[in-house]
Scaffold this motif. Structure first.
Motif, PDB file in Angstrom:
ATOM      1  N   GLY A 124      21.057 -19.214  29.072  1.00  0.00           N
ATOM      2  CA  GLY A 124      19.959 -19.606  29.946  1.00  0.00           C
ATOM      3  C   GLY A 124      18.899 -20.395  29.213  1.00  0.00           C
ATOM      4  N   TRP A 125      17.689 -20.329  29.762  1.00  0.00           N
ATOM      5  CA  TRP A 125      16.565 -21.128  29.273  1.00  0.00           C
ATOM      6  C   TRP A 125      15.288 -20.314  29.274  1.00  0.00           C
ATOM      7  N   ALA A 126      14.401 -20.607  28.323  1.00  0.00           N
ATOM      8  CA  ALA A 126      13.029 -20.104  28.345  1.00  0.00           C
ATOM      9  C   ALA A 126      12.145 -21.274  28.763  1.00  0.00           C
ATOM     10  N   TRP A 127      11.089 -20.970  29.519  1.00  0.00           N
ATOM     11  CA  TRP A 127      10.256 -22.024  30.104  1.00  0.00           C
ATOM     12  C   TRP A 127       8.768 -21.761  29.938  1.00  0.00           C
ATOM     13  N   LEU A 128       8.023 -22.826  29.711  1.00  0.00           N
ATOM     14  CA  LEU A 128       6.596 -22.885  30.000  1.00  0.00           C
ATOM     15  C   LEU A 128       6.542 -23.739  31.250  1.00  0.00           C
ATOM     16  N   TYR A 129       5.949 -23.193  32.301  1.00  0.00           N
ATOM     17  CA  TYR A 129       5.901 -23.952  33.552  1.00  0.00           C
ATOM     18  C   TYR A 129       4.551 -23.774  34.221  1.00  0.00           C
ATOM     19  N   SER A 140      11.962 -17.090  32.074  1.00  0.00           N
ATOM     20  CA  SER A 140      13.292 -17.566  31.713  1.00  0.00           C
ATOM     21  C   SER A 140      14.184 -17.540  32.942  1.00  0.00           C
ATOM     22  N   THR A 141      15.242 -18.322  32.863  1.00  0.00           N
ATOM     23  CA  THR A 141      16.219 -18.402  33.948  1.00  0.00           C
ATOM     24  C   THR A 141      17.621 -18.303  33.355  1.00  0.00           C
ATOM     25  N   PRO A 142      18.556 -17.808  34.156  1.00  0.00           N
ATOM     26  CA  PRO A 142      19.938 -17.739  33.677  1.00  0.00           C
ATOM     27  C   PRO A 142      20.636 -19.093  33.818  1.00  0.00           C
ATOM     28  N   ASN A 143      21.682 -19.242  33.049  1.00  0.00           N
ATOM     29  CA  ASN A 143      22.592 -20.386  33.172  1.00  0.00           C
ATOM     30  C   ASN A 143      21.837 -21.705  33.121  1.00  0.00           C
ATOM     31  N   VAL A 164      18.839 -21.696  25.392  1.00  0.00           N
ATOM     32  CA  VAL A 164      19.358 -20.554  24.637  1.00  0.00           C
ATOM     33  C   VAL A 164      20.829 -20.295  24.939  1.00  0.00           C
ATOM     34  N   TRP A 165      21.543 -21.332  25.348  1.00  0.00           N
ATOM     35  CA  TRP A 165      23.003 -21.280  25.413  1.00  0.00           C
ATOM     36  C   TRP A 165      23.519 -21.362  23.972  1.00  0.00           C
ATOM     37  N   GLU A 166      24.626 -20.726  23.704  1.00  0.00           N
ATOM     38  CA  GLU A 166      25.167 -20.734  22.339  1.00  0.00           C
ATOM     39  C   GLU A 166      25.477 -22.145  21.837  1.00  0.00           C
ATOM     40  N   HIS A 167      25.870 -23.055  22.717  1.00  0.00           N
ATOM     41  CA  HIS A 167      26.192 -24.403  22.251  1.00  0.00           C
ATOM     42  C   HIS A 167      24.989 -25.097  21.610  1.00  0.00           C
ATOM     43  N   ALA A 168      23.775 -24.618  21.884  1.00  0.00           N
ATOM     44  CA  ALA A 168      22.571 -25.234  21.328  1.00  0.00           C
ATOM     45  C   ALA A 168      22.318 -24.837  19.878  1.00  0.00           C
TER      46      ALA A 168
END
Length: 182
Positions: A124-129, A140-143, A164-168
């Motif tokens: 997923g992702w962490a966000w400042l929004y 944060s959001t999934p996927n 925060v996906w492993e590919h990153a």
């Protein structure tokens, strides 16, 4: 729906993100989101004049392919713009003032943002929004979901995203996600 050129070379983010990870991430993962988004737009009869943001705002009306690839494309295009060579430091101007007002200090913001990334279970992702009242939030959001999506549990305009996906991070950090986030 086009993938934009990176604003730096693959090796520009070393030692934090290695050149090989950046090359694979950009040329394989992110490129596939752009290609698959264009396919979904065509298959679902969406005007190519539509913006990604408009599609994401009503993503519940579209297929999982549109959701995953529209989110993946948007998220990565923002992610590339959030980083720069020798990018350590603090923001300046109104953004810094708003962060310090909302989160009491830049250090506290970093701690809360880091927690959002570390505590995202799975990919997923962490966000400042920013919400509709122009108040800053961390979440944060999934996927490949993001705060623009009508189905997201957090809603607003993304200002900063951390993949925060492993590919990153996996080539350099393996299973040490916290080290990548830090």
């Amino acid at each position: 729906f086009e993938q934009l050129p990176l604003p730096y070379r693959y090796e520009s983010l070393e030692p934090v993100i290695d050149a090989k990870t950046m090359e694979i991430h950009y040329t394989k993962h992110a490129a596939a989101y752009s290609t698959n988004l264009k396919d979904a737009v065509k298959a679902e009869g969406v005007s190519d004049k539509s913006s990604v943001e408009d599609i994401l705002g009503k993503i519940s009306k579209f297929s999982p392919k549109m959701r995953n690839n529209g989110g993946g494309h948007y998220n990565h295009e923002l992610f590339w713009q959030c980083m720069k060579s020798n990018g350590e430091g603090t923001p300046t101007g109104k953004l810094l003032t708003d962060i310090e007002t909302q989160f009491n200090s830049f250090g506290n913001f970093k701690s809360l943002f880091t927690d959002a990334a570390k505590n995202r279970f799975g990919s997923g992702w962490a966000w400042l929004y920013m919400d509709g009242q122009k108040k800053l939030h961390i979440g944060s959001t999934p996927n490949q979901d993001n705060p623009l999506m009508d189905i997201s549990e957090i809603k607003g305009i993304p200002l900063l995203g951390l993949d925060v996906w492993e590919h990153a991070y996996y080539l350099k950090y393996q299973n040490k996600r916290a080290d990548y986030i830090d």
